[in-house]
Enzyme design. Sequence first.
Site, mmCIF file in Angstrom:
data_model
loop_
_atom_site.group_PDB
_atom_site.id
_atom_site.type_symbol
_atom_site.label_atom_id
_atom_site.label_comp_id
_atom_site.label_asym_id
_atom_site.label_seq_id
_atom_site.Cartn_x
_atom_site.Cartn_y
_atom_site.Cartn_z
ATOM 1 N N ASN A 9 0.870 -1.185 0.000
ATOM 2 C CA ASN A 9 0.000 0.000 0.000
ATOM 3 C C ASN A 9 0.903 1.230 0.000
ATOM 4 O OD1 ASN A 9 -1.781 2.056 0.523
ATOM 5 N ND2 ASN A 9 -2.377 1.337 2.565
ATOM 6 N N TRP A 10 0.975 1.874 -1.145
ATOM 7 C CA TRP A 10 1.870 3.034 -1.264
ATOM 8 C C TRP A 10 1.308 4.289 -0.592
ATOM 9 C CZ3 TRP A 10 4.903 3.514 -6.565
ATOM 10 C CH2 TRP A 10 5.829 2.471 -6.637
ATOM 11 N N LYS A 11 0.025 4.239 -0.191
ATOM 12 C CA LYS A 11 -0.614 5.407 0.445
ATOM 13 C C LYS A 11 -0.398 6.637 -0.447
ATOM 14 C CE LYS A 11 -0.064 3.053 4.828
ATOM 15 N NZ LYS A 11 0.115 3.113 6.275
ATOM 16 N N HIS A 88 -9.360 1.111 5.164
ATOM 17 C CA HIS A 88 -8.069 1.284 5.839
ATOM 18 C C HIS A 88 -8.240 2.251 7.016
ATOM 19 C CE1 HIS A 88 -3.929 2.395 6.616
ATOM 20 N NE2 HIS A 88 -3.592 1.294 5.988
ATOM 21 N N GLU A 90 -6.561 4.635 7.975
ATOM 22 C CA GLU A 90 -6.347 6.054 7.634
ATOM 23 C C GLU A 90 -7.563 6.647 6.935
ATOM 24 O OE1 GLU A 90 -2.629 5.307 5.689
ATOM 25 O OE2 GLU A 90 -1.763 4.796 7.626
ATOM 26 N N GLU A 158 -5.023 -5.162 10.572
ATOM 27 C CA GLU A 158 -4.024 -4.115 10.789
ATOM 28 C C GLU A 158 -4.310 -3.405 12.120
ATOM 29 O OE1 GLU A 158 -2.140 -2.827 6.781
ATOM 30 O OE2 GLU A 158 -3.835 -1.522 7.196
ATOM 31 N N GLY A 164 2.867 2.049 10.936
ATOM 32 C CA GLY A 164 3.846 3.121 10.844
ATOM 33 C C GLY A 164 4.588 3.429 12.136
ATOM 34 N N SER A 204 3.736 -2.327 10.244
ATOM 35 C CA SER A 204 5.186 -2.382 10.514
ATOM 36 C C SER A 204 5.831 -3.698 10.081
ATOM 37 C CB SER A 204 5.477 -2.079 11.989
ATOM 38 O OG SER A 204 5.092 -0.751 12.311
ATOM 39 N N GLY A 225 3.002 -1.246 4.221
ATOM 40 C CA GLY A 225 3.002 0.174 3.894
ATOM 41 C C GLY A 225 4.398 0.650 3.518
ATOM 42 N N GLY A 226 5.064 1.290 4.466
ATOM 43 C CA GLY A 226 6.349 1.934 4.189
ATOM 44 C C GLY A 226 7.366 1.039 3.497
HETATM 45 P P1 13P Z 1 3.287 0.271 7.618
HETATM 46 O O1 13P Z 1 3.763 -1.022 6.975
HETATM 47 O O2 13P Z 1 4.009 1.470 7.105
HETATM 48 O O3 13P Z 1 3.217 0.172 9.094
HETATM 49 O O4 13P Z 1 1.765 0.461 7.105
HETATM 50 C C1 13P Z 1 0.892 -0.593 7.200
HETATM 51 C C2 13P Z 1 -0.338 -0.247 6.464
HETATM 52 O O5 13P Z 1 -1.077 0.634 6.849
HETATM 53 C C3 13P Z 1 -0.608 -0.990 5.221
HETATM 54 O O6 13P Z 1 -1.909 -0.734 4.755
#
Ligand code: 13P
Length: 244
Positions: A9-11, A88, A90, A158, A164, A204, A225-226
């Site tokens: 997920n590149w957000k 998600h 967010e 999640e 994050g 994470s 994510g990251g």
């Molecule tokens: P991180 O891997 O950056 O913690 O993010 C997880 C996430 O929200 C994937 O959708």
Amino acid sequence: MPRKLVAGNWKMHGLSGDLAEASVLPAPPDVDILLCPPATLITRMVQAVEGIMVGAQDCHPSAKGAHTGDLSAAMLHDAGASYVILGHSERRTDHGETDALVRAKTEAAWSENLIAIVCIGETEAQYKTGGTLDVLRGQLARSLPDSAPAERLVIAYEPVWAIGTGLVPTAAEIAAAHQEIRTWLANSFGTETAEGIRLLYGGSVKPSNAAGIFAVPNVDGALVGGASLTAADFGPIIKALAVA
Ligand code: 13P
């Protein structure tokens, strides 16, 4: 056993130049690899990269209409997406998305033959008071339609406090959450369907902890994510899933 799935997920990250990261990822045969870039990159990623699937990060529940700035499931499908992340944390926080809205979006995604990745997870406060499994059951009950085709549904667990932050639940906590989700799905949709629905852990996930997470029962992959933004980090996570 469903095919393993690792999703990135590149957000709100990624410009044209970042497509190069996607084109150098390893592609082991037994793993489905999905990247969900910003919608602006979906079509170019589909065109530029072989061997990975491309998804979106959200869709509107309606098929079309006066909704400035929103994208329908049909538009995302037309752009080349085959998956869409829904609910998600967010989106839930930044845009006030409710479980009922996530359910409507899931139905919209299915009507356009997109595979829905429905995200659930407890907050830090809920975790600290031991409420995790109750929260998950409630989110599943309210966010999912009454019946579910296994091949069109992925659940991502999640924990909000793990996204994050570098914090990750213990293997036993992930195992308990994923077992609870599988049991809930079996009670609601039948055992065969439940066993075909892929359960991803997200929060994470890094090259350093991926193998340990993938060894947990009922973990069919990850939503990253990251660490999905660069091939240097995402590549080792893909390889860890391939050998899990
Ligand atoms: P991180 O891997 O950056 O913690 O993010 C997880 C996430 O929200 C994937 O959708």
